[in-house]
Scaffold this motif. Structure first.
Motif, PDB file in Angstrom:
ATOM      1  N   THR A   1      27.643   5.324   7.377  1.00  0.00           N
ATOM      2  CA  THR A   1      27.005   6.517   8.177  1.00  0.00           C
ATOM      3  C   THR A   1      26.328   7.502   7.716  1.00  0.00           C
ATOM      4  OG1 THR A   1      29.213   7.718   8.127  1.00  0.00           O
ATOM      5  CG2 THR A   1      28.996   5.811   9.738  1.00  0.00           C
ATOM      6  N   GLY A   2      26.543   7.785   6.090  1.00  0.00           N
ATOM      7  CA  GLY A   2      26.182   8.822   5.567  1.00  0.00           C
ATOM      8  C   GLY A   2      27.141  10.108   5.579  1.00  0.00           C
ATOM      9  N   ILE A   3      28.244   9.706   6.304  1.00  0.00           N
ATOM     10  CA  ILE A   3      29.064  11.031   6.528  1.00  0.00           C
ATOM     11  C   ILE A   3      30.461  10.690   5.955  1.00  0.00           C
ATOM     12  CG2 ILE A   3      30.477  12.037   8.352  1.00  0.00           C
ATOM     13  CD1 ILE A   3      28.460  10.928  10.380  1.00  0.00           C
ATOM     14  N   ASN A   4      31.062  11.733   5.131  1.00  0.00           N
ATOM     15  CA  ASN A   4      32.100  11.521   4.517  1.00  0.00           C
ATOM     16  C   ASN A   4      33.245  12.012   5.414  1.00  0.00           C
ATOM     17  OD1 ASN A   4      34.210  11.705   2.832  1.00  0.00           O
ATOM     18  ND2 ASN A   4      33.642  13.642   1.724  1.00  0.00           N
ATOM     19  N   PHE A   5      34.015  11.326   5.818  1.00  0.00           N
ATOM     20  CA  PHE A   5      34.883  11.655   6.839  1.00  0.00           C
ATOM     21  C   PHE A   5      36.453  11.975   6.165  1.00  0.00           C
ATOM     22  CE2 PHE A   5      32.271   9.005   9.379  1.00  0.00           C
ATOM     23  CZ  PHE A   5      32.362   9.671  10.586  1.00  0.00           C
ATOM     24  N   ASP A   6      36.596  11.804   4.994  1.00  0.00           N
ATOM     25  CA  ASP A   6      37.713  11.984   4.241  1.00  0.00           C
ATOM     26  C   ASP A   6      38.120  13.611   4.265  1.00  0.00           C
ATOM     27  OD1 ASP A   6      40.170  11.516   2.920  1.00  0.00           O
ATOM     28  OD2 ASP A   6      39.135  10.711   1.135  1.00  0.00           O
ATOM     29  N   TRP A   7      39.122  14.032   4.064  1.00  0.00           N
ATOM     30  CA  TRP A   7      39.757  15.366   4.211  1.00  0.00           C
ATOM     31  C   TRP A   7      41.162  15.538   3.446  1.00  0.00           C
ATOM     32  CZ3 TRP A   7      44.307  16.250   6.645  1.00  0.00           C
ATOM     33  CH2 TRP A   7      44.846  15.020   7.471  1.00  0.00           C
ATOM     34  N   ASP A   8      41.385  16.876   3.375  1.00  0.00           N
ATOM     35  CA  ASP A   8      42.605  17.178   2.712  1.00  0.00           C
ATOM     36  C   ASP A   8      43.140  18.489   3.356  1.00  0.00           C
ATOM     37  OD1 ASP A   8      44.795  17.104   1.086  1.00  0.00           O
ATOM     38  OD2 ASP A   8      43.714  17.386  -0.862  1.00  0.00           O
ATOM     39  N   PHE A   9      44.534  18.701   3.520  1.00  0.00           N
ATOM     40  CA  PHE A   9      45.170  19.668   4.008  1.00  0.00           C
ATOM     41  C   PHE A   9      44.789  21.042   3.604  1.00  0.00           C
ATOM     42  CE2 PHE A   9      48.603  16.358   4.699  1.00  0.00           C
ATOM     43  CZ  PHE A   9      48.543  16.420   6.112  1.00  0.00           C
ATOM     44  N   GLU A  10      44.468  22.099   4.194  1.00  0.00           N
ATOM     45  CA  GLU A  10      43.928  23.392   3.804  1.00  0.00           C
ATOM     46  C   GLU A  10      45.116  24.266   3.451  1.00  0.00           C
ATOM     47  OE1 GLU A  10      41.084  24.976   6.337  1.00  0.00           O
ATOM     48  OE2 GLU A  10      39.611  23.361   5.936  1.00  0.00           O
ATOM     49  N   GLU A  11      45.257  24.877   2.429  1.00  0.00           N
ATOM     50  CA  GLU A  11      46.139  25.790   2.233  1.00  0.00           C
ATOM     51  C   GLU A  11      46.109  27.145   3.009  1.00  0.00           C
ATOM     52  OE1 GLU A  11      48.992  25.704   0.336  1.00  0.00           O
ATOM     53  OE2 GLU A  11      48.402  23.798  -0.464  1.00  0.00           O
ATOM     54  N   PRO A  12      46.886  27.516   3.923  1.00  0.00           N
ATOM     55  CA  PRO A  12      46.904  28.841   4.668  1.00  0.00           C
ATOM     56  C   PRO A  12      46.605  29.957   4.086  1.00  0.00           C
ATOM     57  CG  PRO A  12      49.203  28.066   4.421  1.00  0.00           C
ATOM     58  CD  PRO A  12      48.459  27.160   3.709  1.00  0.00           C
ATOM     59  N   GLU A  13      45.580  30.616   4.614  1.00  0.00           N
ATOM     60  CA  GLU A  13      44.899  31.864   3.915  1.00  0.00           C
ATOM     61  C   GLU A  13      46.070  33.038   4.112  1.00  0.00           C
ATOM     62  OE1 GLU A  13      40.942  32.715   4.590  1.00  0.00           O
ATOM     63  OE2 GLU A  13      40.430  30.658   3.630  1.00  0.00           O
ATOM     64  N   PRO A  14      46.391  33.891   3.148  1.00  0.00           N
ATOM     65  CA  PRO A  14      47.140  35.136   3.413  1.00  0.00           C
ATOM     66  C   PRO A  14      46.536  35.896   4.447  1.00  0.00           C
ATOM     67  CG  PRO A  14      46.201  35.515   1.642  1.00  0.00           C
ATOM     68  CD  PRO A  14      45.724  33.646   1.727  1.00  0.00           C
ATOM     69  N   GLU A  15      47.169  36.552   5.484  1.00  0.00           N
ATOM     70  CA  GLU A  15      46.665  37.406   6.710  1.00  0.00           C
ATOM     71  C   GLU A  15      46.091  38.780   5.852  1.00  0.00           C
ATOM     72  OE1 GLU A  15      49.176  37.981   9.849  1.00  0.00           O
ATOM     73  OE2 GLU A  15      49.333  35.972  10.128  1.00  0.00           O
ATOM     74  N   PRO A  16      44.803  39.222   6.157  1.00  0.00           N
ATOM     75  CA  PRO A  16      44.412  40.386   5.739  1.00  0.00           C
ATOM     76  C   PRO A  16      45.256  41.707   6.088  1.00  0.00           C
ATOM     77  CG  PRO A  16      43.051  39.744   7.121  1.00  0.00           C
ATOM     78  CD  PRO A  16      43.944  38.683   7.131  1.00  0.00           C
TER      79      PRO A  16
END
Length: 349
Positions: free
Chosen positions: A275-290
């Protein structure tokens, strides 16, 4: 549960061999045809990634399967659904099949290269394929993609974990096909348990995930559910596609045997190639609230006041300590003089 291992025989093709096991069959061919067994009817928008597929063979025969939207232009299904077919009719955004959000046809699909289409009637490993839409879907509350299980977790053991399967299989033994989408909870089983249930069949590989009834032994996938999704709620609270419906026990859909699914997380390199698409992923670390600017200024002022207060207290403390030291010094000298008077030596006569 007693193990009812079927007769197995060796088949060789495309440079490798598999064991064709008569104890395994596709949901479409299972004896005592049944539905997403002992499940419930879905509501509008509950499974917006679910697809209904109708495959047309060169002689005009039509078979039904499920699939999952993974991209505006791509879906995932089982290879045995699309193999040797000339076209695929796709319903999207459907709960009731008579009222889909959209219906269209495509002729473009790709099955995994290790799946042998010439042996479509035999349960095989690598039973996975992708279907390309002849358009770009517009997502809404009824049409949404689901993320494919990430490669980092492709070997994860889901034994005892609650999973969900869905599809439009027959409603019960010798029953009619439902118009409404059904779904059911299943309990993941380890591959060791699945191997034991099917007498050590070579079809159960590391790329296989199995699941059985969650709180009732008859709960399972069945006729018409092939290619459909098996999902789990991940640690981040989002759904992932962890299985593609592939096979069930040859003894029937609602017998106490696990159903088999293909782990889509095993094939990210192949998806990228096709497909030419990278479907892989990883968990994103939550960003601190400004911190709001006003609060930040307030905190800065508070810190400044606190520092001034501390400095003032330290100054007073130093002054107090100095006075105290002076008094203590004078008192010490006075006491010392008194001691000398008392200790002044006298001559004894």
């Amino acid at each position: 549960m007693s193990v009812q291992a079927g007769v197995v025989f060796l088949l060789t093709f495309s440079g490798f061999s598999v064991l064709a096991d008569s104890s395994l069959t596709f949901p479409e061919n299972a004896r005592n045809g049944a539905r997403i067994v002992s499940g419930w009817e879905a509501e509008e928008g509950q499974f917006p990634f679910q697809l209904s597929l109708r495959m047309v063979s060169p002689v005009g025969a039509v078979t039904a399967c499920g699939g999952s939207i993974v991209h505006p232009e791509w879906a995932i299904t089982a290879a045995h659904c699309t193999a040797t077919r000339i076209s695929v009719v796709i319903r999207i955004g459907a709960v009731n099949l008579t009222r889909p959000y959209s219906i269209f046809e495509t002729t473009e699909y790709y099955n995994h290269p290790l799946y042998n289409e010439a042996m479509q009637g035999v349960v095989q490993p690598n039973d996975i394929g992708v279907v390309k839409f002849n358009r770009k879907l517009v997502f809404n509350d009824r049409v949404q993609p689901i993320r494919i299980h990430r490669s980092a977790d492709m070997n994860r053991n889901y034994a005892g974990i609650r999973l969900t399967a869905s599809g439009w299989g027959l409603t019960w033994t010798q029953g009619s096909s439902p118009e409404n989408l059904n779904w059911v909870y299943l309990s993941g089983t380890s591959n060791f348990e699945c191997l034991s249930a099917f007498g050590g069949s070579s079809i159960i590989q590391s790329s296989t995930i199995c699941a059985r009834g969650y709180n009732e032994t008859t709960q399972s996938i069945c006729q018409g559910d092939s290619g459909g999704p098996l999902t789990v709620v991940e640690e981040d609270g989002q759904l992932s596609l962890v299985g593609v419906s592939s096979f069930v026990s040859g003894t029937g859909c609602h017998t106490d045997f696990p159903a088999g699914f293909i782990r889509p997380g095993y094939y990210h390199d192949w998806y990228l190639e096709v497909t030419g698409i990278n479907f892989d992923w990883d968990f994103e670390e939550p960003e601190p609230e400004p911190v709001p600017e006003s609060e930040s200024d307030s905190e800065s002022e508070s810190e400044s006041e606190t520092e001034e207060s501390l400095e003032s207290n330290e100054s007073d403390s130093d002054s107090s300590e100095s006075d105290s030291d002076s008094e203590n010094s004078e008192s010490s000298e006075s006491n010392e003089a008194e001691s000398l008077k008392i200790l002044k030596p006298v001559i004894a006569y």
